[in-house]
Design a protein around this motif. Structure first.
Motif, mmCIF file in Angstrom:
data_model
loop_
_atom_site.group_PDB
_atom_site.id
_atom_site.type_symbol
_atom_site.label_atom_id
_atom_site.label_comp_id
_atom_site.label_asym_id
_atom_site.label_seq_id
_atom_site.Cartn_x
_atom_site.Cartn_y
_atom_site.Cartn_z
ATOM 1 N N ASP A 858 0.859 -1.183 0.000
ATOM 2 C CA ASP A 858 0.000 0.000 0.000
ATOM 3 C C ASP A 858 0.896 1.234 0.000
ATOM 4 O O ASP A 858 1.676 1.449 0.925
ATOM 5 N N TYR A 859 0.788 2.033 -1.054
ATOM 6 C CA TYR A 859 1.710 3.152 -1.210
ATOM 7 C C TYR A 859 1.117 4.482 -0.761
ATOM 8 O O TYR A 859 1.725 5.534 -1.003
ATOM 9 N N ARG A 860 -0.034 4.499 -0.100
ATOM 10 C CA ARG A 860 -0.677 5.768 0.248
ATOM 11 C C ARG A 860 0.203 6.592 1.175
ATOM 12 O O ARG A 860 0.425 7.783 0.947
ATOM 13 N N GLU A 861 0.715 5.993 2.254
ATOM 14 C CA GLU A 861 1.527 6.754 3.206
ATOM 15 C C GLU A 861 2.795 7.282 2.541
ATOM 16 O O GLU A 861 3.179 8.442 2.746
ATOM 17 N N ASP A 862 3.458 6.426 1.757
ATOM 18 C CA ASP A 862 4.667 6.892 1.055
ATOM 19 C C ASP A 862 4.349 8.017 0.087
ATOM 20 O O ASP A 862 5.110 8.983 -0.041
ATOM 21 N N LEU A 863 3.202 7.934 -0.592
ATOM 22 C CA LEU A 863 2.853 8.964 -1.556
ATOM 23 C C LEU A 863 2.489 10.262 -0.853
ATOM 24 O O LEU A 863 2.857 11.355 -1.308
ATOM 25 N N VAL A 864 1.762 10.168 0.278
ATOM 26 C CA VAL A 864 1.429 11.381 1.033
ATOM 27 C C VAL A 864 2.699 12.045 1.546
ATOM 28 O O VAL A 864 2.864 13.274 1.480
ATOM 29 N N MET A 865 3.643 11.246 2.049
ATOM 30 C CA MET A 865 4.901 11.807 2.530
ATOM 31 C C MET A 865 5.695 12.440 1.389
ATOM 32 O O MET A 865 6.315 13.500 1.557
ATOM 33 N N ALA A 866 5.661 11.792 0.237
ATOM 34 C CA ALA A 866 6.367 12.353 -0.910
ATOM 35 C C ALA A 866 5.743 13.668 -1.340
ATOM 36 O O ALA A 866 6.442 14.624 -1.695
ATOM 37 N N MET A 867 4.398 13.758 -1.283
ATOM 38 C CA MET A 867 3.737 14.998 -1.661
ATOM 39 C C MET A 867 4.048 16.104 -0.667
ATOM 40 O O MET A 867 4.226 17.267 -1.035
ATOM 41 N N ARG A 877 -9.892 13.098 2.572
ATOM 42 C CA ARG A 877 -10.585 12.070 1.795
ATOM 43 C C ARG A 877 -10.208 12.107 0.325
ATOM 44 O O ARG A 877 -10.931 11.577 -0.525
ATOM 45 N N CYS A 878 -9.118 12.762 0.039
ATOM 46 C CA CYS A 878 -8.689 12.866 -1.367
ATOM 47 C C CYS A 878 -8.231 11.502 -1.877
ATOM 48 O O CYS A 878 -7.468 10.795 -1.213
ATOM 49 N N LYS A 879 -8.727 11.140 -3.051
ATOM 50 C CA LYS A 879 -8.327 9.888 -3.680
ATOM 51 C C LYS A 879 -7.057 10.118 -4.506
ATOM 52 O O LYS A 879 -7.069 10.896 -5.445
ATOM 53 N N ILE A 880 -6.002 9.488 -4.090
ATOM 54 C CA ILE A 880 -4.738 9.642 -4.808
ATOM 55 C C ILE A 880 -4.301 8.268 -5.323
ATOM 56 O O ILE A 880 -4.328 7.276 -4.601
ATOM 57 N N TYR A 881 -3.942 8.243 -6.581
ATOM 58 C CA TYR A 881 -3.485 7.014 -7.194
ATOM 59 C C TYR A 881 -2.252 7.309 -8.051
ATOM 60 O O TYR A 881 -1.953 8.460 -8.379
ATOM 61 N N LEU A 882 -1.549 6.249 -8.400
ATOM 62 C CA LEU A 882 -0.444 6.339 -9.345
ATOM 63 C C LEU A 882 -0.938 5.860 -10.695
ATOM 64 O O LEU A 882 -1.610 4.819 -10.793
ATOM 65 N N LEU A 901 6.155 13.423 -10.904
ATOM 66 C CA LEU A 901 6.813 12.180 -11.291
ATOM 67 C C LEU A 901 7.393 11.526 -10.055
ATOM 68 O O LEU A 901 8.117 12.159 -9.275
ATOM 69 N N VAL A 902 7.079 10.234 -9.858
ATOM 70 C CA VAL A 902 7.593 9.492 -8.718
ATOM 71 C C VAL A 902 8.331 8.267 -9.224
ATOM 72 O O VAL A 902 8.080 7.758 -10.317
ATOM 73 N N GLU A 903 9.271 7.811 -8.405
ATOM 74 C CA GLU A 903 10.057 6.626 -8.700
ATOM 75 C C GLU A 903 9.695 5.535 -7.720
ATOM 76 O O GLU A 903 9.632 5.765 -6.506
ATOM 77 N N ILE A 914 8.303 4.654 -2.497
ATOM 78 C CA ILE A 914 7.944 5.747 -3.398
ATOM 79 C C ILE A 914 8.893 6.912 -3.158
ATOM 80 O O ILE A 914 9.042 7.381 -2.021
ATOM 81 N N ASN A 915 9.545 7.410 -4.210
ATOM 82 C CA ASN A 915 10.437 8.560 -4.124
ATOM 83 C C ASN A 915 9.982 9.620 -5.115
ATOM 84 O O ASN A 915 9.797 9.324 -6.296
ATOM 85 N N PRO A 916 9.790 10.889 -4.655
ATOM 86 C CA PRO A 916 9.439 11.954 -5.617
ATOM 87 C C PRO A 916 10.655 12.327 -6.449
ATOM 88 O O PRO A 916 11.778 12.352 -5.979
ATOM 89 N N MET A 917 10.413 12.639 -7.733
ATOM 90 C CA MET A 917 11.507 12.966 -8.640
ATOM 91 C C MET A 917 11.561 14.452 -8.959
ATOM 92 O O MET A 917 12.540 15.130 -8.685
ATOM 93 N N VAL A 918 10.515 15.001 -9.599
ATOM 94 C CA VAL A 918 10.486 16.411 -9.987
ATOM 95 C C VAL A 918 9.171 17.022 -9.534
ATOM 96 O O VAL A 918 8.196 16.319 -9.239
#
Length: 1251
Positions: A858-867, A877-882, A901-903, A914-918
């Motif tokens: 589950d990448y939600r926490e990693d994606l929120v942290m990256a954002m 309640r925002c729906k975030i997907y890759l 862009l994420v890696e 999940i790592n943010p790129m640009v």
């Protein structure tokens, strides 16, 4: 001491002939004590000068270098030496050499009269280890004995034997880069001779072995050579009457290694037996450069070897040569043509060659009014080689005629021309060239040798049989079998020896047969192999008392035995029918049937009989004899009947199947563009283009063979199955198939559409694709899903090989969206990773092929942290997907909400991170139109493509490339080596473009419910449409691209590219005379200058422009148009009164097209570089030089926008003005419609500055 003489006191017969571009070949005549000299010109061999030079009568000529003769007069107590220039008649006496020594090689470091360096003279003793050194001006010679230095150098190179015992000396000296280089006669390593102390010399090993050919009975001619401070070595293998091979090497000083030279077009080399070699600058590199000229004493012509083509030609015969010629030398006078004359000659030759190329060799696109189906019908009725020529003629023909599938040739048509033996040669790039004996080089066909294990460079054709070639790889002394018609490769199983010293080869049958026997001869013995038993027979004692010389003559297999014909016409046989082991027998009582002196002989099997063919010098005669095994005699043959003979490295016979080719002997030689043959009817040499052959213009390849195209029919792919063609995938092609998955009305079939020929479709019905979901198709594999009550059955399936990999069940309740395969499941260089992205949750399911279960992340926490790290706040309640995942450089890349862009990389045990790129992804301006956004990986590069469209129209296409080193996106303006493929189902991918100029830098994509393909040109920013795809239903929403796992090899890509470049170059030369760098040619117009100017005055506006663009002379007579003074110009209805279509390319070049005349009469101008100052720019300078877009036009003015600025431009007056927007704003950037009411008001604009 320098002495002089005057030309006035000498007769014409005592002076050398005038200077020329290339050296004279100087023959010395000692017949009847005449002691005269004959100068022969290689530029015109019919020109010879006989001279009687007094200085050469009583003296011995040691060498000719830098235009000076080094002469020796031997007396009772000393050797008198002096230098003499035959052009200026200057004479420089050298100190006497008082010791008793025989002088061998001699070296002059420079011309004696050179002002930039001192002339050093080195004399090498021919029977002792002594060098005599003299610097011009010294009063005596300095003798240096190099034996100890040479022994020390030998020990450093690993030679542990006494040099005195083996009479080792230094040979082939040459002066290069301030030192003398030579090679040791024993050990064959390179040494450097340097000055040491006061008049001393020191020997230093270069710690590198000399390049050597394998041991052989042939005669070697080896020379070191200096040219432009570069060191070369040339080795010629010959028999005094025939040249076997020529090798050229260059010494890389930085690496201390010898590298083989495959091309050196700017120089010409000259070699003789009696003197040092040297090089000259080529006047015309294309037609004269890269050649080696060498002569033998008993020949009245010169051999000319082409380094690049590896072909050998002969000069014309020199007249007036005596029968007794002691030796020959090359002589280049010290008065040479100047550099500017050379450059002028080069320019003339380039101009002529370009014109001839444009006029004769251009291949243009056929403008035919015939429809594609007519071309398809024509192609179906062509034979194989006509079919290949048909495809190579035009791009339209290639669309209608798909590539040949050689593995299934049962459907191909073979006419008489197709089954005729061919002459095959192999060039330095491992490309085979096939030439038909009747059509010659006009209809040649080429293929590339596939990549094989080991070093397959520098291959040599040894033998051919039943369509197979035996190739020797000279670098690692191994060999392989290759069938150029089926592309099949078989290794040559080496036994107790390698093939480095083998001289001749033969095999009895096709190497795939269990009865195949291979025989090859080296210096000592024959080696015989039974190919399926790996058994070797060492039969060296068979030749113990034999003095027969094979001299590179390959054997002929006849009645179960190998027969050999020696150089002297003696017959021998290896009998394979003995019970214990093969035996050798030489027919000593059987004398040679030919009593004349012959330069070549061949042995051929014809209609169950053995025939011997003997050839006289320079094609004077040919004789054929038949061997009678019962009476053991030879009888002369007067006619071959319906047979034809092919002689050379491989010799065989064939029944004539083409009228006019019978009763002839075909030789591996070319006269102009045609193959040379000997007619037994006329008893003369001919070609099918010429009645009589002039042997002075005949060339012969060295790496060649005749081959019989005996193509065996392969097993039908449908055999043993139900016979339903719907169960088999269409054959692979160069580009992917467009696949439509049809599930209407319960049909459950698939339609494959070709973009190479949109009229070709193939409807299949795969059971594996019937009741399952097609998740994706990548790397030639389908990822399929079958949903059951509590799990997902997932498996991989290859429709080509029908392989199937079942994956673990996915037990969770989830909808699968995007899917990624990192590689092919059958790849051997990496492990296949599979990633499934949930379409309704933030989960990724990861599986490595071989695991026993799926790993959910589950990448939600990693994606929120990256954002958050990018200062992006997300609602609770925002729906975030890759989305749009792609595999590139060993990682996954995807987009997140907000276009970041994420890696995604592997982390820990089966984990993902999940790592943010640009910060932001590149994107188009906000709009109501539909978007297609795709990430794409190709050749470890990451691209992003955005397509803006309506339901039935494309608005814009933008391509970006991610720069990993800078972590930023850049807009792509050209990517010629690739084609990109995008669909609304499945991941995008890229293919290598076969023809980068006409097919590269394209994006092929489809829209829902469209029955054609959009083709976008990235470089020109233009859009095209394919032909409508037949058999597609009206509502075709599920379209995806599918590329089979069987792809074209890289070598075929390179060969197709080379052909395409050649064709495109020809078409360009045929239509365009000017280029961006300026006109370098002048048309062949002979009109007076004032008449050209008078014609220009009567032309209308755009006719005037075309007139100026035609020729350089016309531009001189017709000055440029002054658009500000338009009253002086004449305009017809076509020029002014009709509107034009104008578009701009990525180089900011405007192209104007007339509505009636179209692209045939287009006119283009370049947007000048403009710098705007002040005004809305707040004092900043804005350089307008790239990436312009046309927004609107009015009254001859264009409104142009760039990335950061907008302005008005008048292409007729070249005037530019500020727009009201100035530096571009968000309002103009997002605007989709712009207009202005009238011509821009000059009073409200600031004056621009033109750079």
């Amino acid at each position: 001491m320098e002495l002089g003489n005057t030309k006035e006191s000498r007769t014409k017969q005592q002076c050398v002939p005038p200077s020329q571009q290339y050296p004279w070949l100087l023959y010395f005549n000692h017949e009847l004590d005449e002691n005269n000299q004959i100068f022969c010109s290689i530029l015109d061999p019919t020109i010879t000068y006989t001279r009687n030079i007094p200085e050469l009568e009583a003296a011995t000529l040691l060498t000719i270098q830098h235009g000076w003769f080094l002469l020796e007069n031997c007396t009772s107590n000393a050797n008198k030496l002096y230098l003499w220039n035959p052009c200026s008649l200057r004479k420089i006496e050298l100190p006497h050499l008082t010791c008793d020594v025989d002088i061998g090689d001699c070296i002059l470091s420079s011309s004696p009269i050179a002002t930039d360096q001192v002339c050093d003279i080195f004399l090498f003793s021919s029977h002792t280890t002594s060098i005599f050194y003299n610097q011009l001006g010294d009063d005596q010679w300095t003798e240096v004995d190099y034996r100890e230095d040479l022994e020390m150098a030998s020990s450093m190179m690993g030679e542990k034997v006494s040099l005195v015992r083996y009479n080792s000396y230094l040979t082939n000296p040459i002066y290069c880069n301030g030192c003398v280089y030579a090679e040791s006669s024993f050990g064959r390593f390179l040494v450097v001779i340097e000055k040491h102390g006061h008049r001393g010399l020191k020997i230093n090993p270069a710690l590198v072995l000399m390049p050597t050919l394998p041991p052989t009975r042939f005669v070697r001619l080896s020379r070191l050579l200096e040219s432009n401070n570069e060191l070369f070595r040339i080795e010629i293998l010959h028999t005094y009457v025939k040249v076997i091979s020529v090798d050229v090497y260059k010494f890389e000083f930085s690496l201390s290694v010898w590298e083989e030279v495959k091309s050196i077009k700017d120089r010409v080399f000259f070699i003789s037996h009696a003197d040092s070699a040297f090089a000259c600058q080529a006047s015309n590199p294309e037609t004269e450069g890269g050649r080696i000229y060498f002569a033998f004493r008993n020949k009245i012509f010169v051999y000319i070897y082409n380094i690049e083509d590896k072909s050998l030609t002969f000069s014309q015969q020199f007249p007036n040569l005596p029968d007794l010629r002691s030796y020959s030398m090359w002589f280049l006078p010290d008065i040479r043509i100047t550099t500017n004359i050379l450059e002028q000659d080069k320019g003339k030759w380039k101009t002529k060659e370009k014109e001839s190329t444009c006029n004769g060799d251009a291949i243009t696109t056929t403008e035919s009014a015939l429809s594609l189906d007519v071309f398809g019908v024509i192609a179906k009725h062509l034979s194989v080689f006509d079919y290949l020529s048909f495809r190579a003629t035009d791009k339209l023909f290639r669309l209608t005629a798909p590539p040949i599938q050689w593995n299934d040739i049962s459907k191909l048509r073979f006419d008489d021309h197709s089954l005729c033996p061919l002459l095959v040669s192999l060039n330095k790039y491992n490309v085979f060239e096939f030439v038909h004996p009747k059509h010659g080089l006009k209809y040649k066909y080429t293929i590339k040798l596939p990549k094989v294990r080991g070093n397959a460079n520098d291959c040599e054709i040894c033998y051919s049989k039943d369509g197979w070639l035996l190739l020797a790889m000279n670098k690692n002394y191994s060999a392989l079998f290759f069938n150029p018609f089926t592309k099949k490769v078989m290794p040559f199983q080496k036994g107790l020896h390698d093939i480095k010293s083998s001289e001749c080869f033969g095999f009895s049958q096709c190497p795939t047969s269990y009865k195949c026997v291979i025989v090859d001869f080296d210096l000592e013995c024959p080696h015989i192999t039974l190919i399926n038993e790996d058994t070797w027979f060492d039969s060296s004692y068979f030749f113990k008392y034999s003095h027969s010389s094979l001299n590179n003559k390959n054997p002929t297999f006849h009645n179960g035995s190998f027969y050999f014909l020696s150089n002297k016409g003696m017959l021998g046989v290896i009998n394979l029918r003995e019970e214990n082991f093969p035996s050798w027998k030489e027919f000593k009582d059987l004398q040679s049937p030919c009593t004349k002196y012959s330069i070549n002989n061949f042995l051929v099997e014809c209609n169950g009989n053995l025939l011997s063919v003997f050839e006289g010098p320079l094609g004077k005669w040919v004789q054929v004899f038949k061997f009678n095994e019962n009476t053991m005699t030879w009888t002369k043959v007067e006619s071959l009947g319906n047979y034809m003979l092919f002689v050379g490295k491989t010799s065989f016979s064939a029944v004539t199947n083409i009228q006019g080719m019978e009763n002839k002997i075909y030789f591996p030689r070319f006269y102009d563009q045609s193959i040379v043959f000997y007619s037994l009817e006329t008893q003369k040499f001919h070609t099918f283009e010429n009645e009589v052959v002039n042997f002075e213009r005949v060339s012969e390849p060295l790496n060649y063979s005749w081959i019989e195209p005996r193509m065996r029919r392969q097993r039908d792919l449908m055999e043993g199955n139900t016979g339903e063609k719907q169960q088999y995938l269409p054959p692979p092609q160069q580009y992917p198939w467009l696949l439509y998955l049809n599930n209407e009305k319960g049909e459950k079939n698939q339609i494959f559409c070709s973009i190479l020929d949109p009229t070709v479709t193939c409807t299949t019905s795969f059971a594996e694709l019937g009741d399952v979901n097609q998740l994706t198709a990548q790397h030639g594999w389908f990822l399929l899903e079958n949903r059951i009550s509590n799990a997902h059955e997932i498996f991989l399936w290859n429709p080509c090989s029908l392989q199937k990999f079942e994956l673990p069940h996915l037990t969770c309740d989830v909808d699968i969206g995007d899917c990624i395969l990192s590689s092919s499941p059958t790849a051997t260089d990496q492990v296949c990773d599979i990633f499934l992205f949930s379409s309704n949750t933030t989960s990724i399911f990861y599986y490595q092929l071989g695991d026993d279960q799926w790993t959910e992340t589950d990448y939600r926490e990693d994606l929120v942290m990256a954002m958050k790290s990018k200062n992006v706040t997300l609602a609770a309640r925002c729906k975030i997907y890759l989305t749009n995942p792609i595999y590139c450089n060993g990682c996954l890349y995807a987009e997140s909400i907000g276009c970041y862009l994420v890696e995604i990389e592997k982390y820990g045990y089966r984990g993902l991170k999940i790592n943010p790129m640009v910060d932001l992804m590149p994107r188009l301006a906000p709009t109501r139109y539909h978007h297609i956004r795709q990430l794409l990986g190709s050749n470890n590069e990451l691209f992003r493509i955005e397509i803006l469209h309506t339901l039935d129209k494309v608005i814009s296409v933008v391509v970006y490339k991610f720069e990993f080193s800078l972590s930023m996106w850049r807009k792509v303006k050209s990517i010629k080596d690739r084609m990109l493929f995008i669909s609304n189902v499945g991941s995008p991918f890229a293919c290598q473009a076969i023809n980068p100029e006409t097919e590269g830098s394209r994006i092929c994509f489809t829209l829902a419910n469209s029955n054609f393909v959009y083709i976008y040109n990235i470089e020109e920013k233009s859009l095209m449409f394919s032909q409508p795809l037949p058999n597609l239903p009206e509502m075709s929403s599920s379209l995806m691209w599918f590329m089979p796992d069987i792809r074209m090899r890289a070598d075929i890509f390179r060969e197709e590219r080379r052909k395409a470049k050649t064709r495109e170059k020809g078409s360009i030369c045929g239509t365009i005379n000017l280029n961006e760098k300026g006109d370098t040619t002048t048309g062949e117009f002979y009109l007076p200058f004032d008449m050209v100017g008078m014609i220009a005055k009567h032309l209308y506006g755009f006719d005037y422009l075309h007139f100026r663009a035609t020729d350089k002379l016309f531009r001189l007579a017709a000055p440029p148009v002054q658009w500000n003074a338009m009253s002086m110009l004449r305009f017809d209805d076509h020029s002014v009164l009709c509107p034009f279509l104008v578009f701009i390319d990525m180089d900011n070049v405007f192209t104007f097209v007339h509505l009636k005349l179209g692209l045939k009469y287009k006119y283009s101008i370049k947007l000048p570089e403009v710098i705007f100052l002040g005004g809305n720019a707040n004092g900043r300078q804005y350089l307008i030089n790239s990436d312009c877009e046309i927004c609107y036009s009015k009254d001859g003015w264009l409104l142009l926008t760039t990335k950061n600025y907008s302005f008005f431009f008048n292409p007729f007056t070249k005037k530019a003005l500020h727009s009201i927007f100035g530096p571009i704003t968000i309002r103009l950037r997002s605007a989709r419609c712009v207009g202005f009411s009238s011509c821009p008001n000059n009073s409200l604009q600031q004056k621009p500055y033109f750079s």
